[in-house]
Design a protein around this motif. Structure first.
Motif, PDB file in Angstrom:
ATOM      1  N   CYS A 147       5.988   9.923  13.390  1.00 34.53           N
ATOM      2  CA  CYS A 147       6.980  10.054  12.324  1.00 34.53           C
ATOM      3  C   CYS A 147       7.132  11.513  11.909  1.00 34.53           C
ATOM      4  CB  CYS A 147       6.578   9.196  11.127  1.00 34.53           C
ATOM      5  SG  CYS A 147       7.798   9.195   9.796  1.00 34.53           S
ATOM      6  N   GLN A 148       6.012  12.204  11.729  1.00 35.41           N
ATOM      7  CA  GLN A 148       6.081  13.607  11.330  1.00 35.41           C
ATOM      8  C   GLN A 148       6.734  14.447  12.421  1.00 35.41           C
ATOM      9  OE1 GLN A 148       4.922  14.406   8.114  1.00 35.41           O
ATOM     10  NE2 GLN A 148       6.119  16.246   8.507  1.00 35.41           N
ATOM     11  N   HIS A 149       6.472  14.091  13.666  1.00 37.33           N
ATOM     12  CA  HIS A 149       7.074  14.809  14.797  1.00 37.33           C
ATOM     13  C   HIS A 149       8.595  14.652  14.813  1.00 37.33           C
ATOM     14  CE1 HIS A 149       7.336  16.598  18.786  1.00 37.33           C
ATOM     15  NE2 HIS A 149       8.068  15.570  19.175  1.00 37.33           N
ATOM     16  N   SER A 150       9.099  13.549  14.284  1.00 35.73           N
ATOM     17  CA  SER A 150      10.545  13.311  14.287  1.00 35.73           C
ATOM     18  C   SER A 150      11.294  14.287  13.385  1.00 35.73           C
ATOM     19  CB  SER A 150      10.845  11.870  13.862  1.00 35.73           C
ATOM     20  OG  SER A 150      10.578  11.660  12.485  1.00 35.73           O
ATOM     21  N   PHE A 151      10.563  15.049  12.571  1.00 36.90           N
ATOM     22  CA  PHE A 151      11.193  16.017  11.670  1.00 36.90           C
ATOM     23  C   PHE A 151      11.046  17.458  12.158  1.00 36.90           C
ATOM     24  CE2 PHE A 151      10.320  12.385   8.885  1.00 36.90           C
ATOM     25  CZ  PHE A 151      11.560  12.220   8.290  1.00 36.90           C
ATOM     26  N   ASN A 152      10.669  17.640  13.395  1.00 39.90           N
ATOM     27  CA  ASN A 152      10.469  18.999  13.910  1.00 39.90           C
ATOM     28  C   ASN A 152      11.734  19.842  13.861  1.00 39.90           C
ATOM     29  OD1 ASN A 152       7.790  18.507  14.374  1.00 39.90           O
ATOM     30  ND2 ASN A 152       7.971  18.309  16.599  1.00 39.90           N
ATOM     31  N   ASP A 153      12.894  19.199  13.942  1.00 39.82           N
ATOM     32  CA  ASP A 153      14.155  19.940  13.914  1.00 39.82           C
ATOM     33  C   ASP A 153      14.634  20.241  12.498  1.00 39.82           C
ATOM     34  OD1 ASP A 153      14.246  19.956  16.657  1.00 39.82           O
ATOM     35  OD2 ASP A 153      15.502  18.166  16.810  1.00 39.82           O
ATOM     36  N   PHE A 154      13.934  19.743  11.492  1.00 44.21           N
ATOM     37  CA  PHE A 154      14.327  19.981  10.104  1.00 44.21           C
ATOM     38  C   PHE A 154      13.678  21.293   9.657  1.00 44.21           C
ATOM     39  CE2 PHE A 154      15.311  15.723  10.860  1.00 44.21           C
ATOM     40  CZ  PHE A 154      16.022  15.163   9.818  1.00 44.21           C
TER      41      PHE A 154
ATOM     42  N   ASN B  91      14.684  23.776   7.628  1.00 44.64           N
ATOM     43  CA  ASN B  91      14.910  24.393   6.322  1.00 44.64           C
ATOM     44  C   ASN B  91      14.257  23.661   5.158  1.00 44.64           C
ATOM     45  OD1 ASN B  91      16.533  26.391   7.513  1.00 44.64           O
ATOM     46  ND2 ASN B  91      18.321  25.048   7.439  1.00 44.64           N
ATOM     47  N   SER B  92      13.399  22.691   5.445  1.00 47.80           N
ATOM     48  CA  SER B  92      12.789  21.951   4.345  1.00 47.80           C
ATOM     49  C   SER B  92      11.426  21.413   4.756  1.00 47.80           C
ATOM     50  CB  SER B  92      13.696  20.796   3.901  1.00 47.80           C
ATOM     51  OG  SER B  92      13.974  19.932   4.981  1.00 47.80           O
ATOM     52  N   LYS B  93      10.576  21.202   3.763  1.00 50.92           N
ATOM     53  CA  LYS B  93       9.257  20.628   3.974  1.00 50.92           C
ATOM     54  C   LYS B  93       9.356  19.118   3.849  1.00 50.92           C
ATOM     55  CE  LYS B  93       4.680  20.581   4.134  1.00 50.92           C
ATOM     56  NZ  LYS B  93       3.910  20.968   5.339  1.00 50.92           N
ATOM     57  N   ILE B  94       8.923  18.400   4.883  1.00 49.86           N
ATOM     58  CA  ILE B  94       9.016  16.948   4.903  1.00 49.86           C
ATOM     59  C   ILE B  94       7.610  16.355   4.984  1.00 49.86           C
ATOM     60  CG2 ILE B  94      10.017  14.931   6.011  1.00 49.86           C
ATOM     61  CD1 ILE B  94      12.083  16.946   5.009  1.00 49.86           C
ATOM     62  N   ILE B  95       7.345  15.372   4.140  1.00 51.10           N
ATOM     63  CA  ILE B  95       6.076  14.654   4.158  1.00 51.10           C
ATOM     64  C   ILE B  95       6.346  13.221   4.608  1.00 51.10           C
ATOM     65  CG2 ILE B  95       4.040  13.975   2.842  1.00 51.10           C
ATOM     66  CD1 ILE B  95       4.433  16.978   2.991  1.00 51.10           C
ATOM     67  N   SER B  96       5.469  12.685   5.436  1.00 51.12           N
ATOM     68  CA  SER B  96       5.618  11.302   5.882  1.00 51.12           C
ATOM     69  C   SER B  96       4.280  10.583   5.794  1.00 51.12           C
ATOM     70  CB  SER B  96       6.146  11.245   7.321  1.00 51.12           C
ATOM     71  OG  SER B  96       5.197  11.779   8.225  1.00 51.12           O
TER      72      SER B  96
ATOM     73  N   PHE C 277       0.036  -3.119   7.017  1.00 49.88           N
ATOM     74  CA  PHE C 277      -0.809  -4.027   6.252  1.00 49.88           C
ATOM     75  C   PHE C 277      -0.928  -5.331   7.036  1.00 49.88           C
ATOM     76  CE2 PHE C 277       1.870  -1.416   3.462  1.00 49.88           C
ATOM     77  CZ  PHE C 277       0.896  -0.615   2.876  1.00 49.88           C
ATOM     78  N   ARG C 278      -1.954  -5.413   7.853  1.00 43.53           N
ATOM     79  CA  ARG C 278      -2.101  -6.567   8.742  1.00 43.53           C
ATOM     80  C   ARG C 278      -2.318  -7.854   7.956  1.00 43.53           C
ATOM     81  NH1 ARG C 278       0.211  -4.385  13.121  1.00 43.53           N
ATOM     82  NH2 ARG C 278      -0.674  -2.311  13.528  1.00 43.53           N
ATOM     83  N   ASP C 279      -3.016  -7.761   6.837  1.00 47.53           N
ATOM     84  CA  ASP C 279      -3.253  -8.963   6.030  1.00 47.53           C
ATOM     85  C   ASP C 279      -1.951  -9.526   5.470  1.00 47.53           C
ATOM     86  OD1 ASP C 279      -5.884  -8.584   6.565  1.00 47.53           O
ATOM     87  OD2 ASP C 279      -6.479  -8.023   4.532  1.00 47.53           O
ATOM     88  N   PHE C 280      -1.022  -8.627   5.160  1.00 42.05           N
ATOM     89  CA  PHE C 280       0.251  -9.044   4.564  1.00 42.05           C
ATOM     90  C   PHE C 280       1.387  -9.091   5.582  1.00 42.05           C
ATOM     91  CE2 PHE C 280      -1.786  -6.597   0.910  1.00 42.05           C
ATOM     92  CZ  PHE C 280      -2.425  -7.730   0.427  1.00 42.05           C
ATOM     93  N   LYS C 281       1.092  -8.676   6.825  1.00 34.70           N
ATOM     94  CA  LYS C 281       2.051  -8.732   7.928  1.00 34.70           C
ATOM     95  C   LYS C 281       3.326  -7.928   7.665  1.00 34.70           C
ATOM     96  CE  LYS C 281       0.402 -13.145   9.733  1.00 34.70           C
ATOM     97  NZ  LYS C 281       0.758 -14.522  10.163  1.00 34.70           N
ATOM     98  N   HIS C 282       3.148  -6.740   7.174  1.00 34.07           N
ATOM     99  CA  HIS C 282       4.295  -5.845   7.054  1.00 34.07           C
ATOM    100  C   HIS C 282       3.805  -4.402   7.052  1.00 34.07           C
ATOM    101  CE1 HIS C 282       4.019  -4.389   2.827  1.00 34.07           C
ATOM    102  NE2 HIS C 282       3.346  -5.501   2.644  1.00 34.07           N
ATOM    103  N   GLY C 283       4.749  -3.495   7.264  1.00 37.93           N
ATOM    104  CA  GLY C 283       4.426  -2.078   7.279  1.00 37.93           C
ATOM    105  C   GLY C 283       5.425  -1.303   6.451  1.00 37.93           C
ATOM    106  N   GLN C 284       5.095  -0.054   6.161  1.00 41.27           N
ATOM    107  CA  GLN C 284       6.016   0.798   5.418  1.00 41.27           C
ATOM    108  C   GLN C 284       5.929   2.224   5.938  1.00 41.27           C
ATOM    109  OE1 GLN C 284       4.987   0.916   1.228  1.00 41.27           O
ATOM    110  NE2 GLN C 284       3.401   2.456   1.538  1.00 41.27           N
ATOM    111  N   CYS C 285       7.033   2.913   5.813  1.00 42.20           N
ATOM    112  CA  CYS C 285       7.124   4.317   6.207  1.00 42.20           C
ATOM    113  C   CYS C 285       7.786   5.070   5.063  1.00 42.20           C
ATOM    114  CB  CYS C 285       7.939   4.454   7.493  1.00 42.20           C
ATOM    115  SG  CYS C 285       8.274   6.164   7.975  1.00 42.20           S
ATOM    116  N   HIS C 286       7.044   5.994   4.476  1.00 45.58           N
ATOM    117  CA  HIS C 286       7.560   6.759   3.338  1.00 45.58           C
ATOM    118  C   HIS C 286       7.795   8.192   3.791  1.00 45.58           C
ATOM    119  CE1 HIS C 286       7.138   7.781  -1.238  1.00 45.58           C
ATOM    120  NE2 HIS C 286       8.342   8.020  -0.746  1.00 45.58           N
TER     121      HIS C 286
END
Length: 223
Positions: A123-130, A132-137, A142-151
């Motif tokens: 995910c962080q690598h996907s911002f290599n072309d950005f 002019n700005s600092k990007i945090i990812s 969550f295997r117990d809850f069967k979902h994931g998130q990307c911030h």
């Protein structure tokens, strides 16, 4: 916002919207007419939406001369998270006059049997072309809850809330944040709370969603 930007108010140059929920319109509206005079657009919505590809992206494509864009969104995805490649392919490549992009996007994905699994490094690598700005990812599953998130977000982080912080939280100083929520299927240890207090020095409200007991009790360490 689609009703406001259906072409009847075509003289707007700056539009800043704070919307409770972005959902499917009840009536058919014109979502294709270009908005050539619009120069700055901000879309802020804290509740999850399933309409990122169907409503938000087509709306942005109509802003052909947009120069500044700010997005604060929670997006439910079907197959892939919203990462740097997604922003570039769906938004940046269509807005040729864009010179300032700030965003705070948390995308959620249900874990079924899909092979797709985005790592935080990818995910962080996907911002290599950005350049002019600092990007945090931060990517979590969550295997117990069967979902994931990307911030993903631009830093410095200027929102007043920071939701669903996990043990993978990358840190930094967040001096504008007043409300924080923690969420994980792993326990939050004492050291983690010490760091949270350092990262959010002006925090006024803390919400915790976690069912796992601490493994390293502070009172045991202090004996």
């Amino acid at each position: 916002c689609l009703y406001l930007l259906d072409g009847r108010f075509d003289s707007f140059e700056n539009v800043f919207l704070d919307i409770c929920r972005i959902s499917t319109p009840e009536i058919v509206i014109n979502n294709r007419k270009e908005l050539p005079k619009l120069k700055a657009f901000s879309l802020y919505s804290e509740l999850p939406t399933f309409q990122y590809n169907e409503l938000i992206v087509p709306l942005l494509h109509r802003m052909v001369n947009l120069e500044e864009l700010y997005l604060h969104l929670v997006v439910h995805c079907e197959k892939r998270f919203v990462d740097g490649y997604n922003l570039k392919y769906n938004i940046i490549n269509h807005l040729f006059q864009l010179n300032k992009l700030l965003f705070n996007i948390r995308s959620c994905l249900y874990l079924n049997d899909q092979v797709y699994s985005l790592s935080n490094e990818d995910c962080q690598h996907s911002f290599n072309d950005f350049k002019n700005s600092k990007i945090i990812s931060c990517v979590d599953y969550f295997r117990d809850f069967k979902h994931g998130q990307c911030h993903i977000y631009s830093y410095p982080y200027r929102a007043k809330t920071y939701e669903y912080i996990t043990n993978n939280f990358p840190g930094r100083l967040f001096k504008y944040v007043r409300e924080v929520s923690l969420y994980d299927d792993r326990p939050f240890e004492h050291e983690f709370f010490v760091k949270i207090a350092e990262y959010f020095p002006f925090m006024e409200q803390l919400t915790i969603c976690n069912r796992k007991p601490q493994k390293n009790k502070f009172y045991e360490q202090s004996k």
